[in-house]
Design a protein around this motif. Structure first.
Motif, PDB file in Angstrom:
ATOM      1  N   LEU A 217       0.948  -1.064  -0.064  1.00 21.98           N
ATOM      2  CA  LEU A 217       0.004   0.157   0.118  1.00 21.98           C
ATOM      3  C   LEU A 217       1.017   1.179  -0.082  1.00 21.98           C
ATOM      4  N   GLU A 218       2.181   1.118  -0.124  1.00 22.01           N
ATOM      5  CA  GLU A 218       3.072   2.466  -0.402  1.00 22.01           C
ATOM      6  C   GLU A 218       2.931   2.765  -1.523  1.00 22.01           C
ATOM      7  N   PRO A 219       3.093   3.850  -1.951  1.00 23.69           N
ATOM      8  CA  PRO A 219       2.700   4.613  -3.260  1.00 23.69           C
ATOM      9  C   PRO A 219       3.848   4.116  -4.526  1.00 23.69           C
ATOM     10  N   GLU A 220       4.841   4.097  -4.164  1.00 25.55           N
ATOM     11  CA  GLU A 220       5.994   3.630  -5.390  1.00 25.55           C
ATOM     12  C   GLU A 220       5.690   2.170  -5.604  1.00 25.55           C
ATOM     13  N   VAL A 221       5.353   1.393  -4.345  1.00 25.25           N
ATOM     14  CA  VAL A 221       5.221   0.015  -4.482  1.00 25.25           C
ATOM     15  C   VAL A 221       4.024  -0.418  -5.351  1.00 25.25           C
ATOM     16  N   ALA A 222       3.037   0.283  -5.015  1.00 26.40           N
ATOM     17  CA  ALA A 222       1.751   0.249  -5.613  1.00 26.40           C
ATOM     18  C   ALA A 222       1.945   0.725  -6.965  1.00 26.40           C
ATOM     19  N   TYR A 223       2.823   1.750  -7.573  1.00 26.00           N
ATOM     20  CA  TYR A 223       2.892   2.033  -8.965  1.00 26.00           C
ATOM     21  C   TYR A 223       3.406   0.905  -9.855  1.00 26.00           C
ATOM     22  N   ARG A 224       4.530   0.287  -9.109  1.00 24.46           N
ATOM     23  CA  ARG A 224       5.144  -0.538  -9.796  1.00 24.46           C
ATOM     24  C   ARG A 224       4.222  -1.791  -9.998  1.00 24.46           C
ATOM     25  N   GLU A 225       3.065  -2.046  -9.367  1.00 21.10           N
ATOM     26  CA  GLU A 225       2.196  -3.106  -9.319  1.00 21.10           C
ATOM     27  C   GLU A 225       1.264  -2.686 -10.423  1.00 21.10           C
ATOM     28  N   LEU A 226       0.880  -1.407 -10.495  1.00 20.95           N
ATOM     29  CA  LEU A 226       0.195  -0.779 -11.514  1.00 20.95           C
ATOM     30  C   LEU A 226       0.845  -1.173 -12.708  1.00 20.95           C
ATOM     31  N   ASP A 227       2.160  -0.956 -12.942  1.00 16.92           N
ATOM     32  CA  ASP A 227       2.800  -0.943 -14.243  1.00 16.92           C
ATOM     33  C   ASP A 227       2.995  -2.340 -14.514  1.00 16.92           C
ATOM     34  N   TYR A 228       2.859  -3.258 -13.428  1.00 21.03           N
ATOM     35  CA  TYR A 228       3.073  -4.767 -13.939  1.00 21.03           C
ATOM     36  C   TYR A 228       1.958  -5.378 -14.609  1.00 21.03           C
ATOM     37  N   ILE A 229       0.883  -5.288 -13.727  1.00 21.59           N
ATOM     38  CA  ILE A 229      -0.391  -6.144 -13.902  1.00 21.59           C
ATOM     39  C   ILE A 229      -1.495  -5.221 -14.879  1.00 21.59           C
ATOM     40  N   GLY A 230      -1.109  -3.927 -14.934  1.00 18.99           N
ATOM     41  CA  GLY A 230      -2.018  -3.162 -15.664  1.00 18.99           C
ATOM     42  C   GLY A 230      -3.427  -2.741 -15.299  1.00 18.99           C
ATOM     43  N   TYR A 231      -3.576  -3.042 -13.961  1.00 21.32           N
ATOM     44  CA  TYR A 231      -4.933  -2.524 -13.115  1.00 21.32           C
ATOM     45  C   TYR A 231      -4.516  -1.779 -12.106  1.00 21.32           C
ATOM     46  N   SER A 232      -5.439  -0.786 -11.789  1.00 23.15           N
ATOM     47  CA  SER A 232      -5.345   0.307 -10.742  1.00 23.15           C
ATOM     48  C   SER A 232      -5.239  -0.576  -9.404  1.00 23.15           C
ATOM     49  N   THR A 233      -4.493   0.050  -8.454  1.00 23.88           N
ATOM     50  CA  THR A 233      -4.400  -0.379  -7.257  1.00 23.88           C
ATOM     51  C   THR A 233      -5.414   0.458  -6.194  1.00 23.88           C
ATOM     52  N   GLY A 234      -6.071   1.267  -6.603  1.00 24.26           N
ATOM     53  CA  GLY A 234      -6.909   2.085  -5.810  1.00 24.26           C
ATOM     54  C   GLY A 234      -6.413   3.072  -5.037  1.00 24.26           C
TER      55      GLY A 234
END
Length: 393
Positions: free
Chosen positions: A322-339
């Motif tokens: 739930l950390e912003p930079e970590v969540a952004y990498r997830e967004l970039d990797y899976i292609g769906y928003s983390t909210g």
């Protein structure tokens, strides 16, 4: 920037990267529709006491066992968590919520898994059968980073058991070289499927999603359980729409858009983005619609199992995601928003491709309807099976 493969962390997945590149997370989810009764029986497979979780004392354990979807986290994030905390992360994968629930139900708290990633609509079943434990949100300081729209969902009021991992919705893409009218609604979808896109339309392999088209077009709650609604839906979808359908394929967007296989495709928003990225240039002849009046809001969630033996590491892991930079990498990797707050701003600043397909406007968010597992689930499955038998006739 486009999603791209990264060096893998030391994690084990039962679904290899090569397969998941062709079968997306949403495609894996689709097609697994069973009754709530059957799921309950699976969850209660053994009438034994559920093993107790280890106590939470704030000291991170050296091991963390995660049970999730195949290739559903950026390996860089897993590796960074391991290095920072000295915790070895073991990840096993499943292909459906039913598979995950069956395994947890059979082991009754002795599966060895600490974290699972259920889709939201299955959370009540997990909670009812005591397969997940209540969360202590005070241990998730980054919970505050979640946007209000992705907290407090109808299937988990107050985030008692889960927090959002990522979310998406359903709409449709159409080829403007074939369909020259402006399209905005599910009624438009039905009209065109019967005419211009006849025998060139693809639907998802998901009974709720398919039935939602007709319910939404007729102003009916997509989670209705009324017999009259279900009867009317079946009559139209089987006898009128099905003969015009070319395929039921939850991966149709990924191949259908680059290869021009269809002219009208029901699809998940992030999958359409992946299809756009797979083309040599931006597909100017394709449009994606967030249709009125409503569509599904699906959400995958972090949850901690009952019987978890590494609860402190589990809380630390979820909090790190739930950390912003970590969540952004997830967004970039899976292609769906983390909210999370600020993700859209980061994406636009970093030239994230096709952000309009990932980040929903407030107007779209407000009119979405989370799908539910109801007494109508078996009937919806029957309707889709009849449609598939009649398709293309």
């Amino acid at each position: 920037m486009a999603a791209r493969p990264h060096p893998r962390a030391e994690v084990r997945a039962l679904i290899p990267r090569a397969a998941s590149a062709q079968i997306t997370r949403r495609a894996l989810l689709s097609g697994f529709a069973v009754s709530a009764t059957a799921l309950t029986l699976a969850a209660c497979a053994r009438e034994t006491r559920i093993a107790a979780s280890a106590p939470v004392d704030g000291k991170l354990e050296s091991q963390l066992n995660v049970y999730s979807w195949g290739d559903y986290d950026d390996p860089r994030n897993i590796a960074a968590f391991q290095r920072k905390n000295g915790v070895t992360v073991q990840i096993d994968s499943y292909g459906s919520n039913e598979e995950m629930i069956s395994k947890l139900g059979a082991t009754r708290g002795t599966s060895g898994y600490d974290i699972i990633v259920p889709t939201g609509v299955y959370v009540p079943l997990l909670a009812k059968n005591k397969l997940v434990q209540k969360l202590d949100l005070s241990k998730l300081k980054n919970f505050a980073n979640l946007l209000p729209a992705y907290r407090d969902q109808s299937w988990d009021p107050g985030n008692v058991y889960t927090v959002c991992k990522d979310f998406g919705t359903t709409g449709y893409a159409y080829d403007t070289d074939v369909i020259d009218r402006e399209m905005t609604s599910w009624q438009d979808f039905l009209d065109v499927a019967e005419t211009t896109a006849s025998h060139n339309t693809a639907l998802l392999e998901d009974p709720w999603e398919v039935s939602c088209i007709w319910f939404a077009a007729n102003g009916i709650d997509p989670n209705t359980t009324k017999k009259a609604d279900l009867d009317a839906c079946e009559k139209y979808m089987v006898n009128t729409l099905a003969p015009h359908v070319k395929a039921f394929n939850s991966s149709a967007a990924q191949s259908g858009i680059p290869q021009q296989t269809f002219s009208l495709i029901q699809a998940f928003n992030g999958d359409v983005r992946q299809a756009y990225l797979a083309t040599d240039k931006p597909p100017k002849n394709w449009k994606f619609v967030f249709p009125t009046p409503t569509a599904n809001l699906w959400m995958d969630c972090w949850a901690i199992t009952t019987g978890a033996q590494h609860p402190d590491s589990a809380y630390a892991f979820i909090d790190s995601m739930l950390e912003p930079e970590v969540a952004y990498r997830e967004l970039d990797y899976i292609g769906y928003s983390t909210g999370l707050k600020g993700q859209e701003e980061l994406a636009r600043k970093r030239d994230y491709d096709f952000p309009e397909l990932v980040f929903l406007t407030e107007e779209v968010e407000k009119r979405l309807t989370p799908s539910l597992v109801t007494d109508a689930t078996e009937r919806l499955t029957s309707i889709m099976n009849r449609m598939m038998a009649k398709a293309g006739s």
